[in-house]
Design an enzyme around this catalytic site. Structure first.
Site, PDB file in Angstrom:
ATOM      1  N   TYR A  98      41.133  38.789  36.774  1.00 53.07           N
ATOM      2  CA  TYR A  98      42.051  38.729  37.748  1.00 53.07           C
ATOM      3  C   TYR A  98      41.264  38.778  39.291  1.00 53.07           C
ATOM      4  O   TYR A  98      41.833  37.788  40.035  1.00 53.07           O
ATOM      5  CB  TYR A  98      43.253  39.656  37.595  1.00 53.07           C
ATOM      6  CG  TYR A  98      44.062  39.686  39.002  1.00 53.07           C
ATOM      7  CD1 TYR A  98      44.989  38.770  39.266  1.00 53.07           C
ATOM      8  CD2 TYR A  98      43.720  40.930  39.764  1.00 53.07           C
ATOM      9  CE1 TYR A  98      45.555  38.843  40.582  1.00 53.07           C
ATOM     10  CE2 TYR A  98      44.482  40.715  41.092  1.00 53.07           C
ATOM     11  CZ  TYR A  98      45.294  40.076  41.473  1.00 53.07           C
ATOM     12  OH  TYR A  98      45.747  39.954  42.737  1.00 53.07           O
TER      13      TYR A  98
ATOM     14  N   SER B 105      43.570  39.373  48.029  1.00 51.09           N
ATOM     15  CA  SER B 105      43.759  40.716  47.721  1.00 51.09           C
ATOM     16  C   SER B 105      42.647  41.551  48.443  1.00 51.09           C
ATOM     17  O   SER B 105      41.546  41.154  48.162  1.00 51.09           O
ATOM     18  CB  SER B 105      44.147  40.884  46.316  1.00 51.09           C
ATOM     19  OG  SER B 105      43.809  42.377  45.957  1.00 51.09           O
TER      20      SER B 105
ATOM     21  N   LYS C  47      40.927  35.806  42.405  1.00 53.73           N
ATOM     22  CA  LYS C  47      41.199  35.781  43.761  1.00 53.73           C
ATOM     23  C   LYS C  47      39.851  35.354  44.742  1.00 53.73           C
ATOM     24  O   LYS C  47      39.811  34.869  45.696  1.00 53.73           O
ATOM     25  CB  LYS C  47      41.484  37.198  44.335  1.00 53.73           C
ATOM     26  CG  LYS C  47      43.036  37.479  43.653  1.00 53.73           C
ATOM     27  CD  LYS C  47      44.067  36.282  44.299  1.00 53.73           C
ATOM     28  CE  LYS C  47      45.353  36.319  43.641  1.00 53.73           C
ATOM     29  NZ  LYS C  47      46.139  35.451  44.002  1.00 53.73           N
TER      30      LYS C  47
END
Ligand code: WQD
Length: 343
Positions: free
Chosen positions: A152, A127, A156
């Protein structure tokens, strides 16, 4: 039969659109998804578009034994595309350990399976969140990775590093991380699209749910940013364009075109769009007037970010083809289809 690809999270939003492109591209697709954040009816949507119902395992990737069962049953697997993950920024702040356990254990289990069962290639869903608020725009793959703003986001960043280091120790395997900007829209057939659970956090599902009457009005989170109209800037790209990038990345991995065995690509349109411009694009594309009001900033929002996608353009031979208006139009078609299904 074409080459076999395991798609984790294949009933999810980006996963399902990618499964469609893989099937139409001649791949033999096997989905693993525990339906935590998706619905089994998505398989029906995939079949309606492609004529094929992909093989499906309702398994949790954190269950190493079950995963091993899949790889044993499937025989030679040419590649894995790994979408399955928890992905809600706010929830990750409240439940960091759940995010770390789920996103890391599933990734590590998959990397272990790749070794055990000689799977040569992996594509990882990453992302633009890894860049935080960039110092210079647009961002290239060489732009610095900033400290993650949420657990979160950290899954990534760290996920990319886990893959990079694992590939460094395994010269015979290959992987790519794809850094998505803001995927929007739905399949033009309206057989698949985004299924937000509860109140949407993302802009476009909030717009379409407001337009259809499920929400009172859209709140624009701040118009006092340092941007032309004061609202935040993002790089919105259509989910089908994004799905196609996965097929290109897979072809590159399988055809052995890359020298390096680990690569990273930005996937975006390369164009910054403000929230107010996105609303205008929706209104223009659909002819529907959107009810919205301006409110305060949302905590944790990045002011502006957009991609330099030239590496993906050049190396993968990929670029976005669908405009933001068309994307809005497909999102609207999908919202209407959902409504008709329910009534
Ligand atoms: C877009 C813009 C909001 C809702 C997402 C993911 C994040 C990462 C990057 C995956 C922002 C504004 C939104 C609303 C609004 N993706 N907005 N009113 O913030 O870029 O983040 O993409 O890793 O995890 O969440 O996308 O769609 O939430 O917001 O004004 O009701 O729309 O402030 O400027 P964002 P988004």
């Amino acid at each position: 039969m074409g080459r076999k690809v395991i798609v984790t999270g294949g009933t999810g939003y980006i996963g399902s659109h990618t499964v469609v492109e893989l099937i139409t591209g001649g791949f033999d697709v096997v989905i693993i998804d525990n339906l935590y954040n998706s619905d089994i009816s998505v398989l029906e949507g995939i079949r309606s578009i492609t004529g094929v119902t992909p093989k499906f395992y309702d398994y949790d990737l954190c269950d190493r034994q079950k995963l091993d069962e899949v790889f044993r049953a499937e025989g030679k697997v040419d590649a894995i595309i790994h979408f399955a993950a928890y992905k809600a920024v706010g929830e990750s702040v409240r439940k960091p350990l759940e995010y770390y356990r789920n996103n890391f254990v599933s990734l590590m289990n998959l990397l272990e399976m790749m070794e055990l069962h000689n799977t040569p290639a992996l594509v990882f869903s990453s992302s633009c969140t890894v860049y935080g608020q960039p110092d210079a725009l647009p961002v290239t793959e060489a732009s610095p990775v900033k400290e993650a703003a949420s657990p979160y986001g950290y899954t990534k960043q760290a996920g990319e590093i886990i893959i990079r280091d694992t590939m460094a120790a395994r010269p015979s395997q290959k992987a790519v991380s794809l850094r998505y900007f803001n995927p929007i829209g739905a399949h033009p057939t309206a057989f698949i699209g985004e299924l937000p659970s509860g109140v949407p956090e993302n802009l476009v599902p909030y717009i379409t749910q407001t337009a259809i009457g499920l929400r009172d009005e859209l709140k624009v989170f701040g118009t006092d940013y340092d941007t032309p109209d004061g609202s935040c800037i993002r790089d919105y790209l259509h989910v089908v364009d994004l799905a196609k990038a996965h097929v290109k990345a897979l072809q590159r991995l399988l055809e052995g075109e890359s020298k390096a065995n680990y690569e990273v690509f930005n996937l975006g349109m390369g164009k910054g769009v403000t929230v107010l411009e996105a609303i205008a694009a929706f209104e223009k594309a659909t002819g529907v007037k959107l009810k919205y009001s301006i409110t305060g900033r949302r905590a944790g929002d990045i002011e502006k970010i957009w991609a330099d996608p030239s590496l993906a353009n050049r190396v993968l031979g990929w670029k976005t083809e669908i405009s933001i208006e068309e994307a809005m139009e497909t999102a609207w078609r999908w919202e209407n289809r959902l409504k008709n299904k329910e009534s």
